[in-house]
Scaffold this active site. Structure first.
Site, PDB file in Angstrom:
ATOM      1  N   LYS A   1      75.516 102.929  78.582  1.00  0.00           N
ATOM      2  CA  LYS A   1      75.247 102.073  79.743  1.00  0.00           C
ATOM      3  C   LYS A   1      74.372 102.814  80.755  1.00  0.00           C
ATOM      4  CE  LYS A   1      77.801  99.111  83.033  1.00  0.00           C
ATOM      5  NZ  LYS A   1      79.127  98.798  83.608  1.00  0.00           N
TER       6      LYS A   1
ATOM      7  N   SER B   1      79.896  93.779  83.659  1.00  0.00           N
ATOM      8  CA  SER B   1      78.541  94.270  83.879  1.00  0.00           C
ATOM      9  C   SER B   1      77.972  95.045  82.695  1.00  0.00           C
ATOM     10  CB  SER B   1      78.528  95.173  85.114  1.00  0.00           C
ATOM     11  OG  SER B   1      79.296  96.335  84.887  1.00  0.00           O
TER      12      SER B   1
ATOM     13  N   SER C   1      84.398  95.153  83.553  1.00  0.00           N
ATOM     14  CA  SER C   1      83.024  95.261  83.056  1.00  0.00           C
ATOM     15  C   SER C   1      82.866  95.717  81.609  1.00  0.00           C
ATOM     16  CB  SER C   1      82.216  96.193  83.961  1.00  0.00           C
ATOM     17  OG  SER C   1      81.928  95.528  85.163  1.00  0.00           O
TER      18      SER C   1
END
Lengths: 472, 471
Positions: free
Chosen positions: A65, A140, A164
């Site tokens: 990420k 997210s 997330s």
């Protein structure tokens, strides 16, 4: 999956496998990768082919990420303000991955600074859900989930502040774990709400998640909130079954607001667990209805402070003309942050202001304690809790982005877990039409082993993890 | 000054520590290139996390104990949020509720020459920001450079109650605080910017102004004097003093307004979740056991143990290094004589040259005092030796005595002359015994004549008195 992949990499060629992945990524329309570390990854793959090492993840490519610091690879949190920032150091989890032979493929798209549930607030534009390109992948960590579901990477790391990791795992039909707060070092994770977030794996199978947890968990003295004690092992306990396991069904997590298909799939899942030898009973987490409000006050307050360092002075984008300090950094922040980030910084600043601190932040902390106590009480009666991960399946891109409140509401079953600091996993448990649904299993603090064992028993009894999206 | 109310906030760098407050960077950044003593943590790079330097907290507790403070059971760090280019995280890790130490005090000599108790409100830990280097003055600089070497230095902020009533008292307080910190070996005041002061000042009944970031004790006295004059002038013209923050311009020796109360910061203090609460109550006994003898106690002991006058004892104990120097000399030479020569002569010669006690060797001082004791040199000769050693930085007292011919008449010769003179002056001895102190002068004159002036008059006076009293 990863164990088979490891065998395959040894038997065949890591470089070839990686090349195929990069080809796929370059043709992909998912918009899930933001930066590819092609050169360094291929170099490592060639090295592996020549001299395969023995690490737990030897030769395994992994996607990371955007908010996890990678030495030499841009880390921008999908925000314009951090474009061009190349960290001079690796996050703790990256050091661990490299030490076990994993190959960093590149960075994945996310909601800007992890603020969102849809990966639509990214400065790179939205990532598409591999199951339906008109839908969001969740957020997210939407990029990290989409690359795994879409076959662009065998596994990835995300971060989970209020859901997330679990939300995109649910929306993309894969496995995602939010570990106990303190189990994985946050050193190198760019902070959004530092008292809530943990790094977590996103994989096709529960066993893969357990394998990644073996690698990335453990004490790190550079993170003062990192739990001390012996390193735990997660792989050996898998497959031991769940006979006698007591599962609590929090009544506040069902009913109004939950999509009918989701509710049915989750109940089917609970019955599957029952058929594997577990029992279930209804329990209550009475403070659930205050969780969202408390979560957003705490997360935004912390964000307002954590994001104060981005002023364009030392790293990241320096936009506009240099004038006096105040004018210059204000202009950079005005241009560099997107609307959702600005909204949260402003609300958080307000909540921490003199005269409001007691009314908002302090009160939210009190609610947080009550929510934590809800969970502690529940775990005196039951071993695990089961609920939907998300009340809904993936929604359309653009459908909710202008309605922040309805986006915040979608986090209703994931945020209490972060407030309490307990671990929770999302595993695929069915479909609403063509869109995946996630079952959330929640454990007590440092109860990852039990969570993983139950998730694996569920996975072994169901076909959902084998389903692959047809739309690529 | 009865109508003046002053409170101080003193930022002390705990610069005797090896590493910074929250990272492993070295504290020895002085004379290093800018931004060379930095790492992801003290630069506040995204994703970096602080780790408490436990030793710094121990030092803080040590200071708290030395200032007679109450040490809290638990202490924690807060974030103090504000934007400034020297603050790379956009917040400073500091303390707020539950600081390390509260409610202490320091004794100083007040304006009325009486001991005064100055109350300490609290002492808390924080990290130092970086350093801004302005191209020119703060208000006119075209650009400013930032050096983050200082960033993350362990700071202790000591906050007094508004108990000080003049710039001189403020100075006395700072001298005393510095003295205590150096006794504790947590602080080296010789490094630039190691102690910086914010002063709150008001005239009775008026609003206060805060003068920020004054470095140097002389600076504090000057800034406060300027502020008092400024506020008095305003009062005279019936203008209200506004509550505001001011900056002391060292070049122009004036204070200038930076911001008014309206523009005051809201620091949005909240607990730093990247750090955990420290239960420090259990640390206290072990730290207490390491506390050295502090200035006031040492001063009392010097009076008792060496029979010194109180002002000599005070002068010798104000700096730990001077006190140690004195005790080393006093162990081998007459303690009272050593006190006079170190406190009155050596310290003056050092001050005049802006030198510290390290510039003079204990061995040399011991030799000088021993020679004085045995009357091998005159007082004038001793002063010359000290000056010679300080200015030429070479040779030994013995060598200087020989090369400059500073040797006094042989002891024996003087003793002999004294004995003779006393024997020859029966009438003067009788007068002295009858109460006439002046009668001794006659005998002293006789001795000087016998030794052709090579003996020191003071020394001869002492010897004559001894001899007469024996007779």
């Amino acid at each position: 999956m990863l164990s088979e992949l490891k065998a395959k990499l040894l038997a065949e060629s890591c470089e070839e496998y990686l090349c195929r992945l990069f080809e796929r990524i370059e043709k992909s329309s998912l918009n899930a990768f933001t930066t590819l570390a092609k050169e360094s990854a291929l170099k490592e793959a060639r090295q592996f082919d020549k001299n395969p090492d023995q690490g737990l993840l030897a030769g395994v490519p992994i996607a990371i990420k955007e908010c996890i610091s990678t030495r030499g690879i841009e880390t921008n949190c999908s925000s314009k303000i951090l474009r061009g920032y190349i960290p001079p150091y690796d996050a703790h989890v990256i050091e661990r991955l490299k030490a076990e032979g994993a190959i960093i493929m590149g960075k994945t798209n996310m909601d800007e600074f992890a603020m969102g549930t849809s990966t639509e607030t990214s400065c790179f534009g939205p990532t598409k859900n591999p199951w339906d390109h008109t839908c969001v992948p969740g957020g997210s960590s939407g990029g990290s989930a989409a690359v795994v579901a879409g076959g662009e990477a065998p596994c990835s790391l995300g971060s989970d502040t209020g859901g997330s990791v679990r939300c995109p795992a649910s929306f993309c039909g894969i496995v995602g774990l939010k570990p106990t707060y303190g189990l994985i070092s946050r050193f190198g994770l760019v902070a959004y709400a530092n008292s809530l977030e943990q790094i977590g794996p996103l994989t096709h199978t529960v066993e893969d998640t357990a394998l990644l947890m073996e690698v990335i968990s453990g004490h790190d003295k550079r993170d003062s909130t990192s739990a001390k004690g012996e390193r735990r092992s997660y792989l050996p306990g898998l497959g031991e079954g769940i006979s006698g396991l007591k599962i609590g069904i929090p009544k506040e997590y069902f009913g109004e607001g939950v999509n009918k298909d989701v509710e049915k799939a989750v109940w089917d899942g609970i019955h599957t667990l029952e058929s594997q030898g577990a029992s279930w009973q209804e329990i209550s987490l009475p403070h659930t209805r205050y969780a969202l409000a408390a979560y957003y006050v705490i997360a935004m307050s912390e964000a307002s402070s954590n994001l104060a360092r981005f002023d364009g002075l030392r790293y990241g984008s320096r936009m506009g003309e240099d004038k006096d300090w105040h004018t210059t950094f204000s202009a950079i922040r005005a241009q560099g942050f997107g609307p959702e980030v600005k909204r949260r910084i402003m609300l958080g600043t307000y909540a921490l202001s003199a005269g409001y601190y007691g009314r908002y932040y302090l009160k939210a902390l009190k609610v947080r304690t009550l929510i934590k106590e809800d969970f502690l009480r529940a775990f005196k009666e039951v071993d695990l809790l089961a609920s939907p991960t998300m009340p809904i399946p993936a929604f359309k891109i653009g459908e909710r982005i202008n309605d922040p409140l309805s986006l915040y509401m979608a986090d209703v079953f994931t945020v209490p877990i972060n407030l309490a600091g307990v671990p929770a996993i999302s595993v695929p448990c069915g479909f609403a039409g063509h869109l995946p649904i996630g079952l959330q299993l929640i454990g007590p603090h440092f109860g990852e082993a039990a969570v993983l064992r139950a998730a694996q028993a569920f996975e072994a009894a169901t076909p959902f993890h084998e389903a692959k999206p047809e739309v690529i | 000054m009865e109508d003046v109310i002053i409170g101080l906030e003193i930022h002390v760098q705990l610069n005797r520590l090896q590493s910074k407050m929250f990272c492993g960077c070295s504290t020895a950044y002085h004379n290093s290139p800018p931004n060379s003593h930095t790492c992801p943590v003290c630069l506040g790079l995204p994703g970096s996390l602080p780790v408490i330097n436990k030793k710094a907290v121990e030092y803080g507790i040590k200071v708290g104990l030395a200032l007679s403070c109450k040490i809290e059971e638990e202490t924690l760090f807060y974030r103090k949020n504000y934007y400034y280019p020297d603050l790379p995280k956009g917040f400073q890790i500091s303390q707020y509720d539950y600081p390390l130490a509260t409610q202490g005090h320091i004794m100083i000599l007040g304006d009325d020459d009486k001991e005064r108790n100055i109350r300490i409100n609290r002492a808390h830990m924080e990290e130092d920001p970086g350093r801004l280097v302005h191209a020119g003055t703060i208000d006119k600089a075209k650009y400013t450079m930032v050096d983050y070497n200082r960033c993350g230095m362990p700071l202790l902020e000591v906050v007094t109650e508004p108990d000080l009533s003049s710039p001189k008292e403020a100075r006395a307080f700072l001298d005393k605080l510095k003295s205590i910190l150096e006794y504790l070996d947590v602080f080296d005041g010789s490094q630039e910017g190691s102690m910086r002061v914010d002063a709150n000042i008001s005239l009775k009944g008026g609003d206060r102004s805060e003068v920020k970031n004054i470095s140097g004790f002389k600076g504090v006295e000057k800034a406060l004097s300027y502020e008092i004059t400024r506020q008095r002038n305003l009062a005279r013209r019936n203008i209200k003093v506004v509550q505001e923050t001011r900056h002391f311009d060292e070049l122009r020796k004036i204070t200038v307004s930076i911001r008014s109360k309206v523009g005051a910061h809201d620091y949005r203090y909240y607990p730093e979740a990247d750090l955990t609460v420290m239960r420090i109550a259990s640390w206290v006994p072990a730290i207490k056991a390491t506390l050295p003898e502090l200035p006031d106690a040492k001063r009392e002991r010097f009076v008792k143990q060496y029979g010194l006058a109180d002002d000599h004892a005070k002068s010798l104990t104000s700096e730990i290094r001077v006190a140690n120097f004195y005790e080393a000399v006093a162990a081998k030479a007459a303690p009272k004589l050593a006190a006079v020569w170190i406190a009155d002569v050596l310290k003056g010669e050092l001050n005049y040259r802006d030198l510290s006690i390290e510039s003079f060797s204990e061995k040399h001082m011991t030799e000088i005092v021993q020679m004085l004791e045995k009357a091998k040199i005159t007082e004038n000769g001793a002063v010359q030796i000290i000056r010679e050693l300080l200015d030429k930085k070479e040779g030994s007292p013995q060598e200087i005595v020989q090369s400059k011919g500073l040797g006094k008449a042989e002891d024996d010769a003087v003793q002999k002359a004294v004995k003779e003179a006393v024997a020859e002056s029966a009438a003067a001895v009788a007068d002295y015994k009858a109460g006439s102190e002046r009668a001794l002068n006659f005998i002293v004159g006789l001795v000087m004549k016998k030794t052709r002036g090579k003996a020191s008059a003071g020394e001869v006076h002492r010897l004559v008195k001894e001899e007469v009293e024996k007779a």
